[in-house]
Scaffold this motif. Sequence first.
Motif, PDB file in Angstrom:
ATOM      1  N   ASN A  10       0.826  -1.208   0.000  1.00 53.16           N
ATOM      2  CA  ASN A  10       0.000   0.000   0.000  1.00 53.16           C
ATOM      3  C   ASN A  10       0.864   1.264   0.000  1.00 53.16           C
ATOM      4  OD1 ASN A  10      -2.431  -1.386  -0.032  1.00 53.16           O
ATOM      5  ND2 ASN A  10      -2.675  -1.334   2.175  1.00 53.16           N
TER       6      ASN A  10
ATOM      7  N   ALA B  19       0.770   4.280  -2.572  1.00 49.49           N
ATOM      8  CA  ALA B  19       0.600   5.663  -2.098  1.00 49.49           C
ATOM      9  C   ALA B  19       1.569   6.615  -2.770  1.00 49.49           C
ATOM     10  CB  ALA B  19       0.770   5.728  -0.583  1.00 49.49           C
TER      11      ALA B  19
ATOM     12  N   ILE C 253      -1.759   8.942  -0.016  1.00 49.89           N
ATOM     13  CA  ILE C 253      -1.982   8.088   1.149  1.00 49.89           C
ATOM     14  C   ILE C 253      -3.439   7.684   1.304  1.00 49.89           C
ATOM     15  CG2 ILE C 253      -1.916   8.052   3.690  1.00 49.89           C
ATOM     16  CD1 ILE C 253       0.661   9.772   3.451  1.00 49.89           C
ATOM     17  N   ILE C 254      -4.331   8.654   1.386  1.00 55.15           N
ATOM     18  CA  ILE C 254      -5.754   8.343   1.580  1.00 55.15           C
ATOM     19  C   ILE C 254      -6.300   7.589   0.369  1.00 55.15           C
ATOM     20  CG2 ILE C 254      -8.051   9.328   2.014  1.00 55.15           C
ATOM     21  CD1 ILE C 254      -6.084   9.655   4.356  1.00 55.15           C
TER      22      ILE C 254
ATOM     23  N   SER D  80      -4.645   5.589  -1.608  1.00 55.66           N
ATOM     24  CA  SER D  80      -4.144   4.215  -1.536  1.00 55.66           C
ATOM     25  C   SER D  80      -4.980   3.382  -0.567  1.00 55.66           C
ATOM     26  CB  SER D  80      -2.675   4.223  -1.107  1.00 55.66           C
ATOM     27  OG  SER D  80      -2.195   2.922  -0.909  1.00 55.66           O
ATOM     28  N   SER D  81      -5.303   3.964   0.566  1.00 57.67           N
ATOM     29  CA  SER D  81      -6.136   3.270   1.540  1.00 57.67           C
ATOM     30  C   SER D  81      -7.511   2.960   0.951  1.00 57.67           C
ATOM     31  CB  SER D  81      -6.274   4.125   2.797  1.00 57.67           C
ATOM     32  OG  SER D  81      -6.920   3.434   3.816  1.00 57.67           O
ATOM     33  N   CYS D  82      -8.088   3.928   0.266  1.00 61.99           N
ATOM     34  CA  CYS D  82      -9.399   3.748  -0.370  1.00 61.99           C
ATOM     35  C   CYS D  82      -9.347   2.639  -1.424  1.00 61.99           C
ATOM     36  CB  CYS D  82      -9.858   5.065  -0.987  1.00 61.99           C
ATOM     37  SG  CYS D  82     -11.473   4.977  -1.769  1.00 61.99           S
TER      38      CYS D  82
ATOM     39  N   ALA E  43      -9.942   0.810   8.246  1.00 69.92           N
ATOM     40  CA  ALA E  43      -9.495   1.925   7.403  1.00 69.92           C
ATOM     41  C   ALA E  43      -8.464   2.776   8.138  1.00 69.92           C
ATOM     42  CB  ALA E  43     -10.697   2.784   6.985  1.00 69.92           C
ATOM     43  N   TYR E  44      -8.688   3.001   9.421  1.00 71.65           N
ATOM     44  CA  TYR E  44      -7.724   3.749  10.228  1.00 71.65           C
ATOM     45  C   TYR E  44      -6.382   3.016  10.238  1.00 71.65           C
ATOM     46  CZ  TYR E  44      -5.290   5.595  14.270  1.00 71.65           C
ATOM     47  OH  TYR E  44      -4.335   6.124  15.101  1.00 71.65           O
TER      48      TYR E  44
ATOM     49  N   THR F 283      -4.614   3.060   6.781  1.00 67.69           N
ATOM     50  CA  THR F 283      -4.116   4.400   6.489  1.00 67.69           C
ATOM     51  C   THR F 283      -2.890   4.740   7.339  1.00 67.69           C
ATOM     52  OG1 THR F 283      -6.358   5.082   5.888  1.00 67.69           O
ATOM     53  CG2 THR F 283      -4.770   6.835   6.316  1.00 67.69           C
TER      54      THR F 283
END
Length: 145
Positions: free
Chosen positions: A24, A28, A33-34, A36-38, A78-79, A82
Amino acid sequence: MNSLALFFLMFCGGFAVALQPSINGRLAQKVGIIESSCISFAVGTVALFFVVLASGRGSFKGIADAAWWELTGGFLGAYFVTMTILAVPRIGTTAVLVATITAQLVTGLLLDHFGLFGFREIPLDLKRALGVGLLIAGASLVFRR
């Protein structure tokens, strides 16, 4: 499923958890970053959707009976994802994993000891406390700069 099979599957899950932050993190670098998490959660959701279709077990209808806090697992995931994406490039995969594993075991001791979320109580004893204490000591050695 027997205990040995479950242990093996969780061992493989450990490989997955160790690989995921670095994978991830690389994504990113390309998308953010966000984002990539999504993307990570979207790909996982699609994969699980097909597993649900193939397995034919359970039902989404039970969601109406779930308490609000029982739906927070996705938020917590998700936290976590991330934060690993954010932390791996800065402190390294090993430091991220040692912090994660240590926190998981300390939390697990508390959850077991108090039988939280309706699961059986497994009292904290000296052996379990010592094991986690040694892990915390080991974590401090790994994280030292």
